[in-house]
Design a protein around this motif. Structure first.
Motif, mmCIF file in Angstrom:
data_model
loop_
_atom_site.group_PDB
_atom_site.id
_atom_site.type_symbol
_atom_site.label_atom_id
_atom_site.label_comp_id
_atom_site.label_asym_id
_atom_site.label_seq_id
_atom_site.Cartn_x
_atom_site.Cartn_y
_atom_site.Cartn_z
ATOM 1 N N UNK A 71 0.953 -1.035 0.255
ATOM 2 C CA UNK A 71 -0.083 0.200 0.274
ATOM 3 C C UNK A 71 0.930 1.175 -0.217
ATOM 4 N N UNK A 72 0.601 2.619 -0.554
ATOM 5 C CA UNK A 72 0.651 3.509 0.218
ATOM 6 C C UNK A 72 1.583 3.633 0.984
ATOM 7 N N UNK A 73 2.523 4.154 1.425
ATOM 8 C CA UNK A 73 3.751 4.035 2.294
ATOM 9 C C UNK A 73 3.286 5.572 3.742
ATOM 10 N N UNK A 74 3.176 5.157 4.582
ATOM 11 C CA UNK A 74 2.808 6.311 5.713
ATOM 12 C C UNK A 74 4.103 7.044 5.483
ATOM 13 N N UNK A 75 3.284 7.963 6.575
ATOM 14 C CA UNK A 75 4.011 8.741 7.246
ATOM 15 C C UNK A 75 4.097 8.656 8.900
ATOM 16 N N UNK A 76 4.925 8.321 9.853
ATOM 17 C CA UNK A 76 4.736 7.733 11.405
ATOM 18 C C UNK A 76 5.169 8.843 11.908
ATOM 19 N N UNK A 77 6.502 10.030 11.158
ATOM 20 C CA UNK A 77 6.102 10.763 12.106
ATOM 21 C C UNK A 77 5.101 12.260 12.008
ATOM 22 N N UNK A 78 4.893 12.122 11.499
ATOM 23 C CA UNK A 78 3.543 13.406 11.293
ATOM 24 C C UNK A 78 3.883 14.885 11.517
ATOM 25 N N UNK A 79 3.016 15.275 12.397
ATOM 26 C CA UNK A 79 3.188 16.654 12.954
ATOM 27 C C UNK A 79 4.120 16.849 13.887
ATOM 28 N N UNK A 80 5.016 15.648 14.370
ATOM 29 C CA UNK A 80 5.817 16.354 15.135
ATOM 30 C C UNK A 80 7.461 16.260 14.781
ATOM 31 N N UNK A 81 6.735 15.954 13.711
ATOM 32 C CA UNK A 81 9.009 16.017 13.098
ATOM 33 C C UNK A 81 9.274 17.389 13.839
ATOM 34 N N UNK A 82 10.732 16.666 14.639
ATOM 35 C CA UNK A 82 11.650 17.826 14.710
ATOM 36 C C UNK A 82 11.500 18.743 13.901
ATOM 37 N N UNK A 83 12.315 20.184 14.272
ATOM 38 C CA UNK A 83 12.677 21.652 12.769
ATOM 39 C C UNK A 83 13.599 21.119 12.622
ATOM 40 N N UNK A 84 15.033 20.113 13.036
ATOM 41 C CA UNK A 84 15.828 19.643 13.022
ATOM 42 C C UNK A 84 16.081 18.763 11.558
ATOM 43 N N UNK A 85 14.913 17.714 11.033
ATOM 44 C CA UNK A 85 14.489 16.907 10.358
ATOM 45 C C UNK A 85 13.716 17.509 9.125
ATOM 46 N N UNK A 86 13.363 18.031 9.269
ATOM 47 C CA UNK A 86 12.708 18.963 7.916
ATOM 48 C C UNK A 86 13.484 19.269 7.086
ATOM 49 N N UNK A 87 12.671 18.792 5.547
ATOM 50 C CA UNK A 87 14.166 19.921 4.615
ATOM 51 C C UNK A 87 15.408 19.955 4.704
ATOM 52 N N UNK A 88 15.703 19.032 4.832
ATOM 53 C CA UNK A 88 17.063 18.257 5.122
ATOM 54 C C UNK A 88 17.567 18.579 3.571
ATOM 55 N N UNK A 89 18.748 18.161 3.440
ATOM 56 C CA UNK A 89 19.899 18.864 2.479
ATOM 57 C C UNK A 89 20.777 17.329 2.156
ATOM 58 N N UNK A 90 20.299 16.378 1.864
ATOM 59 C CA UNK A 90 20.868 14.998 1.249
ATOM 60 C C UNK A 90 22.634 15.237 0.804
ATOM 61 N N UNK A 91 23.255 16.462 0.257
ATOM 62 C CA UNK A 91 24.172 17.063 -0.073
ATOM 63 C C UNK A 91 25.234 17.711 0.929
#
Length: 218
Positions: A161-181
């Motif tokens: 099935x479609x992947x599920x977001x398990x972090x939701x709205x509680x994702x820490x700011x440090x993990x948002x919009x990470x740059x893999x480069x």
């Protein structure tokens, strides 16, 4: 098991001494799965000249990239045109079962059932938002499910099935919009603690290394 590596593979585009074609040069994402049906087939992706492409060697022959061979078990590429291959740049390949793979892209997630020479079809999109940050930002849980870190957070999927977001709205700011480069990411599943660990190491040696743990049962 699964072996995931990250290195530049200067395979070139010329044939080797036995006439077996090689995939495009300087590929980055490498994965090998030693399963029954897809055993010892080497998979390559992250081709700078064709970033949406995925290549597979012949089964049991990691140096055999003869894409013109159509026999079962032969080497393959997902498509010489845009049809049949992911619609976004591939960042990693995640194995669920012998004949089932999730192809992580920058912003999307695709699924590949089997391989074209073995009767499998092309790739199909399963999510337009649950992308994979890098080839090493995922791990396998104790039930065979996959946990991975994308730009939108932590996701879990099993291919059914479609992947599920398990972090939701509680994702820490440090993990948002990470740059893999700008960072290196490693992930692993801790069976005793029952959760996925994500280790973020900035390429800047002055920056702080951060470890994040996701408790799976929550």
């Amino acid at each position: 098991g699964v072996v995931a590596l990250h290195r530049e593979v200067d395979a070139g585009v010329d044939a080797d001494v036995e006439g077996r074609e090689q995939p495009a040069q300087r590929l980055h994402a490498v994965a090998q799965h030693a399963g029954r049906d897809d055993g010892a087939r080497l998979h390559l992706a992250a081709d700078p000249l064709d970033p949406n492409q995925v290549y597979g060697s012949a089964i049991g022959e990691p140096h055999n990239w003869l894409f013109s061979d159509v026999e079962p078990g032969s080497a393959f590429e997902l498509g010489s045109t845009d049809a049949g291959k992911p619609g976004d740049a591939v960042t990693g390949i995640m194995f669920l079962r012998d004949d089932l793979k999730l192809i992580g892209c920058r912003t999307e997630m695709w699924i590949l059932r089997g391989a074209p020479p073995d009767g499998g079809g092309g790739s199909q999109v399963v999510s337009r938002h649950a992308g994979l940050l890098s080839f090493s930002s995922y791990c396998t849980g104790e039930k065979g499910e996959l946990f991975w870190l994308g730009r939108g957070g932590v996701y879990v999927g099993n291919g059914d099935s479609e992947p599920i977001s398990v972090s939701g709205d509680v994702l820490p700011r440090e993990l948002r919009d990470l740059d893999a480069d700008s960072i290196s990411i490693m992930a692993g599943y801790d069976r005793r603690a029952r959760g996925a660990l994500f280790c973020l190491t900035p390429n800047d040696p002055v920056a702080q290394v951060r470890h994040w743990f996701f408790y799976a049962p929550t």
